[in-house]
Motif scaffolding. Structure first.
Motif, PDB file in Angstrom:
ATOM      1  N   GLU A   1       0.732  -1.281  -0.087  1.00  0.00           N
ATOM      2  CA  GLU A   1      -0.203  -0.244  -0.021  1.00  0.00           C
ATOM      3  C   GLU A   1       0.901   1.226   0.256  1.00  0.00           C
ATOM      4  O   GLU A   1       2.104   1.103   0.544  1.00  0.00           O
ATOM      5  N   PRO A   2       0.713   2.662  -0.943  1.00  0.00           N
ATOM      6  CA  PRO A   2       1.290   4.001  -0.283  1.00  0.00           C
ATOM      7  C   PRO A   2       1.377   4.307   0.763  1.00  0.00           C
ATOM      8  O   PRO A   2       0.661   3.635   2.303  1.00  0.00           O
ATOM      9  N   LEU A   3       2.301   4.950   1.162  1.00  0.00           N
ATOM     10  CA  LEU A   3       2.188   5.054   2.710  1.00  0.00           C
ATOM     11  C   LEU A   3       1.801   6.204   3.427  1.00  0.00           C
ATOM     12  O   LEU A   3       0.751   6.699   2.790  1.00  0.00           O
ATOM     13  N   ASP A   4       0.969   5.987   4.671  1.00  0.00           N
ATOM     14  CA  ASP A   4       0.540   6.772   5.363  1.00  0.00           C
ATOM     15  C   ASP A   4       1.802   7.977   5.315  1.00  0.00           C
ATOM     16  O   ASP A   4       2.433   7.840   5.348  1.00  0.00           O
ATOM     17  N   ALA A   5       0.467   8.980   6.533  1.00  0.00           N
ATOM     18  CA  ALA A   5       1.591  10.230   6.565  1.00  0.00           C
ATOM     19  C   ALA A   5       3.050  10.253   7.939  1.00  0.00           C
ATOM     20  O   ALA A   5       4.251  10.833   7.649  1.00  0.00           O
ATOM     21  N   GLN A   6       1.739   9.054   8.534  1.00  0.00           N
ATOM     22  CA  GLN A   6       3.273   8.736  10.036  1.00  0.00           C
ATOM     23  C   GLN A   6       4.305   8.246   8.904  1.00  0.00           C
ATOM     24  O   GLN A   6       5.721   8.053   8.900  1.00  0.00           O
ATOM     25  N   GLY A   7       3.571   7.289   8.444  1.00  0.00           N
ATOM     26  CA  GLY A   7       4.904   5.944   7.740  1.00  0.00           C
ATOM     27  C   GLY A   7       5.964   6.667   6.338  1.00  0.00           C
ATOM     28  O   GLY A   7       7.110   6.764   6.026  1.00  0.00           O
ATOM     29  N   GLU A   8       5.016   8.250   5.787  1.00  0.00           N
ATOM     30  CA  GLU A   8       5.695   9.097   5.103  1.00  0.00           C
ATOM     31  C   GLU A   8       7.397   9.432   5.803  1.00  0.00           C
ATOM     32  O   GLU A   8       7.903   9.280   5.823  1.00  0.00           O
ATOM     33  N   ALA A   9       6.614  10.282   7.254  1.00  0.00           N
ATOM     34  CA  ALA A   9       7.649  10.911   8.243  1.00  0.00           C
ATOM     35  C   ALA A   9       8.272   9.969   8.424  1.00  0.00           C
ATOM     36  O   ALA A   9       9.821  10.855   8.186  1.00  0.00           O
ATOM     37  N   GLN A  10       8.896   8.746   9.031  1.00  0.00           N
ATOM     38  CA  GLN A  10       9.523   7.863   8.753  1.00  0.00           C
ATOM     39  C   GLN A  10      10.396   7.589   7.981  1.00  0.00           C
ATOM     40  O   GLN A  10      11.800   7.359   8.400  1.00  0.00           O
ATOM     41  N   ALA A  11       9.737   6.922   7.128  1.00  0.00           N
ATOM     42  CA  ALA A  11      10.696   7.054   5.815  1.00  0.00           C
ATOM     43  C   ALA A  11      11.693   7.809   5.675  1.00  0.00           C
ATOM     44  O   ALA A  11      12.811   8.100   5.015  1.00  0.00           O
ATOM     45  N   LYS A  12      11.019   9.721   5.555  1.00  0.00           N
ATOM     46  CA  LYS A  12      12.043  10.394   5.212  1.00  0.00           C
ATOM     47  C   LYS A  12      13.602  11.112   6.818  1.00  0.00           C
ATOM     48  O   LYS A  12      14.593  11.175   6.458  1.00  0.00           O
ATOM     49  N   ARG A  13      12.701  10.749   8.062  1.00  0.00           N
ATOM     50  CA  ARG A  13      13.702  10.527   9.082  1.00  0.00           C
ATOM     51  C   ARG A  13      14.665   9.569   8.314  1.00  0.00           C
ATOM     52  O   ARG A  13      15.705   9.844   8.958  1.00  0.00           O
TER      53      ARG A  13
END
Lengths: 263, 168
Positions: A247-259
């Motif tokens: 699935e696409p990342l949700d907002a939390q997943g996105e933030a984690q991936a960026k970190r």
């Protein structure tokens, strides 16, 4: 006779050090020997020059980023293929048929099929809409046989979270997801006179452009503004479906991936 | 070419700190500067045959960076035509935010100069190129270089007005 500031400045900058400027140098040296005001002006020019030596000292001293060391070491094999792309472009300019580019490039035998497809999209975009993407400059650049994100686009792909992106940003990020080969990929739209959407995946240090196409602007023609969440072009949607694992990342997943640096 | 590719690449690597500084002086933005250097490296390696072995590799690279920046600025202008006024305002604030109001550091004062002056000042006063070499890099007459440097110096002195060190 008075000496101009330009002469004094050139003297202070060492422009008269060469033998062929001996007479200019003598002229300035005689003048400053007898005029302490002129001597002070020369001193002032030299002192500013000396101070400027430390300009951006931290940039010179810090370690050079890996991606630049890598870029300096690229083998010319990749560079050679680009010549084909440039030939393809000039062929395109005169022939006016979008398919000829893909054909020329496929005939060159050095490009993977997906690239030929992506490039034909890009060139189609280029030719039909002169101001969209300029190869080798701007947000989408050519690196060897690949298209990579640069400047505002690279920065947005690396840093921008959909949760807090401004509608006014020149780059809008859409979906973020992991590809089947494990890399992070993100869809983007470049907001410009004729918007372009695409899919980029992080490979090594570069966001590589997998697919790019004219954004679909139906329904808001003339406003120059695409509402967030409007549909991606079919070619980009197909690339997403093709590449996405899970699935696409949700907002939390996105933030984690960026970190984690999208690693 | 009398130099092997790997020798030229060694020289390019050795030049990187100075190329990054030149790019930084143009873009005034760290990430943009490195993007510009990367673009220039790629262009240079694509057309290495255009570099005359024996001529200065640094000057050639400065010229490529200069041209790549002109292309980027043009591309931005095209994009900016559709940007909202609000967005344009953000960009301006970006550039100016580093400048302290009262007393400017040398770097902040330098970043207030216009682009043409920054380039000329950096190439001649920081990098030590002659006026003629700088003129070659920027493809302008020597007189243009000397007048940009003169105006750049004047502006710097004005901006640094209160500084110690014999400035009047």
């Amino acid at each position: 006779m008075s000496i101009s500031d330009d002469m004094l400045m050139a003297y202070a900058d060492g422009e008269f050090d060469k033998p062929e400027f001996a007479s200019e140098r003598d002229e300035v040296e005689m003048a400053i020997a007898s005029d302490s005001d002129l001597a002070r002006r020369v001193e002032r020019f030299r002192s500013l020059r000396g101070d400027l030596g430390s300009l951006y000292a931290e940039v010179v001293e810090e370690p050079v980023p890996e991606r630049l060391l890598h870029a300096a070491r690229v083998q010319p094999r990749e560079a050679a293929t680009v010549t084909n792309l440039e030939q393809a472009r000039s062929t395109k300019k005169t022939s006016g048929a979008a398919t000829s580019v893909a054909q020329t490039m496929a005939a060159a035998g050095k490009l993977r099929p997906w690239f030929a497809i992506a490039a034909s999209l890009i060139v189609g975009v280029l030719v039909g809409h002169y101001a969209l993407v300029s190869l080798g400059a701007g947000p989408i650049a050519v690196n060897g046989t690949r298209l990579v994100a640069r400047f505002s686009l690279r920065q947005a792909l690396s840093d921008q979270l959909t949760a807090d992106q401004s509608h006014a940003s020149a780059v809008q990020i859409g979906l973020s997801f992991r590809s089947k080969s494990g890399q992070y990929c993100r869809t983007f739209t470049l907001e410009q006179r004729e918007p372009v959407s695409g899919l980029a995946c992080l490979q090594g240090a570069d966001w590589r452009i997998d697919t790019v196409a004219l954004a679909e602007t139906a329904g808001n023609a003339g406003t120059g503004y695409r509402p967030a969440g409007s549909a991606l072009p079919a070619a980009v949607r197909a690339a997403v479906e093709d590449q996405m694992s899970g699935e696409p990342l949700d907002a939390q997943g996105e933030a984690q991936a960026k970190r984690a640096g999208w690693k | 070419m009398s130099h092997s590719l790997s020798q030229v690449q060694d020289q390019l690597v050795a030049l990187l700190p100075r190329l990054r500084r030149f790019a930084r002086s143009l873009t005034r933005h760290p990430a943009d500067a490195d993007d510009l250097v990367q673009t220039a490296l790629e262009r240079a390696l694509m057309r290495l045959e255009q570099w005359q072995a024996g001529s200065r590799l640094d000057s050639w690279m400065f010229g490529i960076i200069h041209n790549a920046w002109i292309d980027e600025v043009r591309a931005r202008r095209r994009r900016d035509r559709v940007m909202t006024a609000q967005e344009a305002g953000e960009h301006v604030a970006d550039a100016a935010s580093e400048a302290p109001i009262q007393r400017l550091s040398l770097q902040a004062a330098f970043e207030q100069l216009d682009e043409e002056q920054r380039e000329a000042v950096l190439l001649v006063l920081v990098e030590g190129l002659s006026y003629k070499e700088a003129a070659g890099v920027l493809k302008v007459p020597i007189g243009t270089i000397s007048s940009r440097i003169a105006r750049g110096r004047e502006s710097l002195e004005a901006l640094l007005g209160g500084r110690e060190g014999g400035l009047r």
